[in-house]
Write a protein that holds these residues in place. Sequence first.
Motif, PDB file in Angstrom:
ATOM      1  N   THR A  95      -2.285  -0.331  -9.134  1.00  0.00           N
ATOM      2  CA  THR A  95      -3.737  -0.424  -9.268  1.00  0.00           C
ATOM      3  C   THR A  95      -4.410   0.394  -8.177  1.00  0.00           C
ATOM      4  OG1 THR A  95      -4.017  -2.334  -7.815  1.00  0.00           O
ATOM      5  CG2 THR A  95      -3.538  -2.803 -10.134  1.00  0.00           C
ATOM      6  N   GLY A  96      -5.704   0.607  -8.349  1.00  0.00           N
ATOM      7  CA  GLY A  96      -6.503   1.202  -7.288  1.00  0.00           C
ATOM      8  C   GLY A  96      -6.590   0.226  -6.133  1.00  0.00           C
ATOM      9  N   LEU A  97      -7.252   0.627  -5.065  1.00  0.00           N
ATOM     10  CA  LEU A  97      -7.335  -0.215  -3.872  1.00  0.00           C
ATOM     11  C   LEU A  97      -8.117  -1.496  -4.101  1.00  0.00           C
ATOM     12  CD1 LEU A  97      -7.781   2.492  -1.113  1.00  0.00           C
ATOM     13  CD2 LEU A  97      -5.705   1.316  -1.833  1.00  0.00           C
ATOM     14  N   ASP A  98      -8.864  -1.583  -5.219  1.00  0.00           N
ATOM     15  CA  ASP A  98      -9.586  -2.817  -5.530  1.00  0.00           C
ATOM     16  C   ASP A  98      -8.670  -3.888  -6.112  1.00  0.00           C
ATOM     17  OD1 ASP A  98      -9.071  -1.901  -8.105  1.00  0.00           O
ATOM     18  OD2 ASP A  98     -11.179  -1.756  -8.675  1.00  0.00           O
ATOM     19  N   GLY A  99      -7.419  -3.525  -6.424  1.00  0.00           N
ATOM     20  CA  GLY A  99      -6.461  -4.471  -6.967  1.00  0.00           C
ATOM     21  C   GLY A  99      -6.640  -4.774  -8.435  1.00  0.00           C
TER      22      GLY A  99
ATOM     23  N   LEU B 151       0.859  -1.178   0.000  1.00  0.00           N
ATOM     24  CA  LEU B 151       0.000   0.000   0.000  1.00  0.00           C
ATOM     25  C   LEU B 151       0.897   1.231   0.000  1.00  0.00           C
ATOM     26  CD1 LEU B 151      -2.815   1.314   0.267  1.00  0.00           C
ATOM     27  CD2 LEU B 151      -2.508   1.174   2.739  1.00  0.00           C
ATOM     28  N   LEU B 152       0.742   2.074  -1.018  1.00  0.00           N
ATOM     29  CA  LEU B 152       1.535   3.297  -1.140  1.00  0.00           C
ATOM     30  C   LEU B 152       0.605   4.477  -1.352  1.00  0.00           C
ATOM     31  CD1 LEU B 152       4.289   1.909  -3.541  1.00  0.00           C
ATOM     32  CD2 LEU B 152       4.527   2.346  -1.089  1.00  0.00           C
ATOM     33  N   CYS B 153       1.171   5.695  -1.283  1.00  0.00           N
ATOM     34  CA  CYS B 153       0.398   6.907  -1.535  1.00  0.00           C
ATOM     35  C   CYS B 153       1.041   7.700  -2.660  1.00  0.00           C
ATOM     36  CB  CYS B 153       0.313   7.766  -0.271  1.00  0.00           C
ATOM     37  SG  CYS B 153      -1.008   7.268   0.845  1.00  0.00           S
ATOM     38  N   ASP B 154       0.203   8.311  -3.467  1.00  0.00           N
ATOM     39  CA  ASP B 154       0.608   9.199  -4.552  1.00  0.00           C
ATOM     40  C   ASP B 154       0.430  10.623  -4.030  1.00  0.00           C
ATOM     41  OD1 ASP B 154       1.070  10.530  -6.921  1.00  0.00           O
ATOM     42  OD2 ASP B 154      -0.655   9.665  -7.974  1.00  0.00           O
TER      43      ASP B 154
ATOM     44  N   PHE C   3      -2.869   3.797  -3.159  1.00  0.00           N
ATOM     45  CA  PHE C   3      -2.997   2.841  -4.259  1.00  0.00           C
ATOM     46  C   PHE C   3      -2.169   1.614  -3.912  1.00  0.00           C
ATOM     47  CE2 PHE C   3       0.830   5.157  -5.227  1.00  0.00           C
ATOM     48  CZ  PHE C   3       1.680   4.246  -5.847  1.00  0.00           C
ATOM     49  N   LEU C   4      -2.351   0.529  -4.682  1.00  0.00           N
ATOM     50  CA  LEU C   4      -1.583  -0.696  -4.480  1.00  0.00           C
ATOM     51  C   LEU C   4      -0.514  -0.833  -5.558  1.00  0.00           C
ATOM     52  CD1 LEU C   4      -4.405  -3.297  -3.732  1.00  0.00           C
ATOM     53  CD2 LEU C   4      -2.834  -2.238  -2.096  1.00  0.00           C
ATOM     54  N   ARG C   5       0.668  -1.248  -5.144  1.00  0.00           N
ATOM     55  CA  ARG C   5       1.723  -1.591  -6.097  1.00  0.00           C
ATOM     56  C   ARG C   5       2.000  -3.076  -5.951  1.00  0.00           C
ATOM     57  NH1 ARG C   5       6.526   2.308  -6.950  1.00  0.00           N
ATOM     58  NH2 ARG C   5       4.930   3.161  -8.331  1.00  0.00           N
ATOM     59  N   ARG C   6       1.870  -3.800  -7.062  1.00  0.00           N
ATOM     60  CA  ARG C   6       2.127  -5.240  -7.066  1.00  0.00           C
ATOM     61  C   ARG C   6       3.509  -5.484  -7.663  1.00  0.00           C
ATOM     62  NH1 ARG C   6      -2.084  -7.627 -10.146  1.00  0.00           N
ATOM     63  NH2 ARG C   6      -0.877  -7.124 -11.981  1.00  0.00           N
ATOM     64  N   TYR C   7       4.358  -6.190  -6.898  1.00  0.00           N
ATOM     65  CA  TYR C   7       5.668  -6.601  -7.371  1.00  0.00           C
ATOM     66  C   TYR C   7       5.550  -8.076  -7.738  1.00  0.00           C
ATOM     67  CZ  TYR C   7       7.475  -2.358  -5.172  1.00  0.00           C
ATOM     68  OH  TYR C   7       7.716  -1.060  -4.824  1.00  0.00           O
TER      69      TYR C   7
ATOM     70  N   ALA D   5     -18.446  -6.040   5.100  1.00  0.00           N
ATOM     71  CA  ALA D   5     -19.155  -5.040   4.307  1.00  0.00           C
ATOM     72  C   ALA D   5     -18.292  -4.654   3.120  1.00  0.00           C
ATOM     73  CB  ALA D   5     -19.463  -3.812   5.164  1.00  0.00           C
ATOM     74  N   GLU D   6     -18.922  -4.396   1.983  1.00  0.00           N
ATOM     75  CA  GLU D   6     -18.181  -4.039   0.779  1.00  0.00           C
ATOM     76  C   GLU D   6     -17.341  -2.784   1.001  1.00  0.00           C
ATOM     77  OE1 GLU D   6     -19.127  -3.005  -3.864  1.00  0.00           O
ATOM     78  OE2 GLU D   6     -20.441  -4.380  -2.810  1.00  0.00           O
ATOM     79  N   ASP D   7     -17.884  -1.799   1.690  1.00  0.00           N
ATOM     80  CA  ASP D   7     -17.155  -0.567   2.002  1.00  0.00           C
ATOM     81  C   ASP D   7     -16.957  -0.510   3.510  1.00  0.00           C
ATOM     82  OD1 ASP D   7     -16.151   1.955   2.443  1.00  0.00           O
ATOM     83  OD2 ASP D   7     -17.753   3.017   1.402  1.00  0.00           O
ATOM     84  N   GLU D   8     -15.777  -0.896   3.975  1.00  0.00           N
ATOM     85  CA  GLU D   8     -15.515  -0.930   5.414  1.00  0.00           C
ATOM     86  C   GLU D   8     -15.420   0.461   6.027  1.00  0.00           C
ATOM     87  OE1 GLU D   8     -12.248  -3.484   6.313  1.00  0.00           O
ATOM     88  OE2 GLU D   8     -13.312  -5.265   5.635  1.00  0.00           O
TER      89      GLU D   8
END
Length: 147
Positions: A39-43, A10-13, A22-26, A117-120
């Motif tokens: 990607t966005g937080l939804d992955g 999890l990183l921030c722009d 946002f998420l960064r996938r390595y 819940a979908e939106d925590e």
Amino acid sequence: MPGVDAEFVLLCDDTGSARTPFLRRYSTSPAGAVTTTDTGLDGATPYTVAGTVTVCAAAEAEPVELVAHGTQDAAWSLTDNAGTVSVTVVVYTGSVSVATGDGTLTLPAGASLTWSAEDEQTGTLTGLLDVTSAAGASWQVIWTARP
């Protein structure tokens, strides 16, 4: 992909006027090649960095204030627990019945299930979710709710 290892961070722009998580996938291939995908937080939704990449502060990553609750070997119902955000059922021995809007599930010893819940950040669970067991079963329900 088989043989590909992936880790998410999890990183921030930081654009100077706003910080967007946002998420960064390595991803590492079997040959050792590393690729990154943002990607966005939804992955799933592609995200393009517009500013400086920083590590998000804990307050940005987890702004939800929730209270944890638990009960052991006692029937539990969502209708009796307004404001519930997540529920986990863990079965130690015997079996547990979970009634949902889609039908009844039987969880055997060693099983666990979680609903969220979908939106925590603002959402809560709704609908039918009742947990009961046969005599002699050992199980636990753990849930979070807004204070």
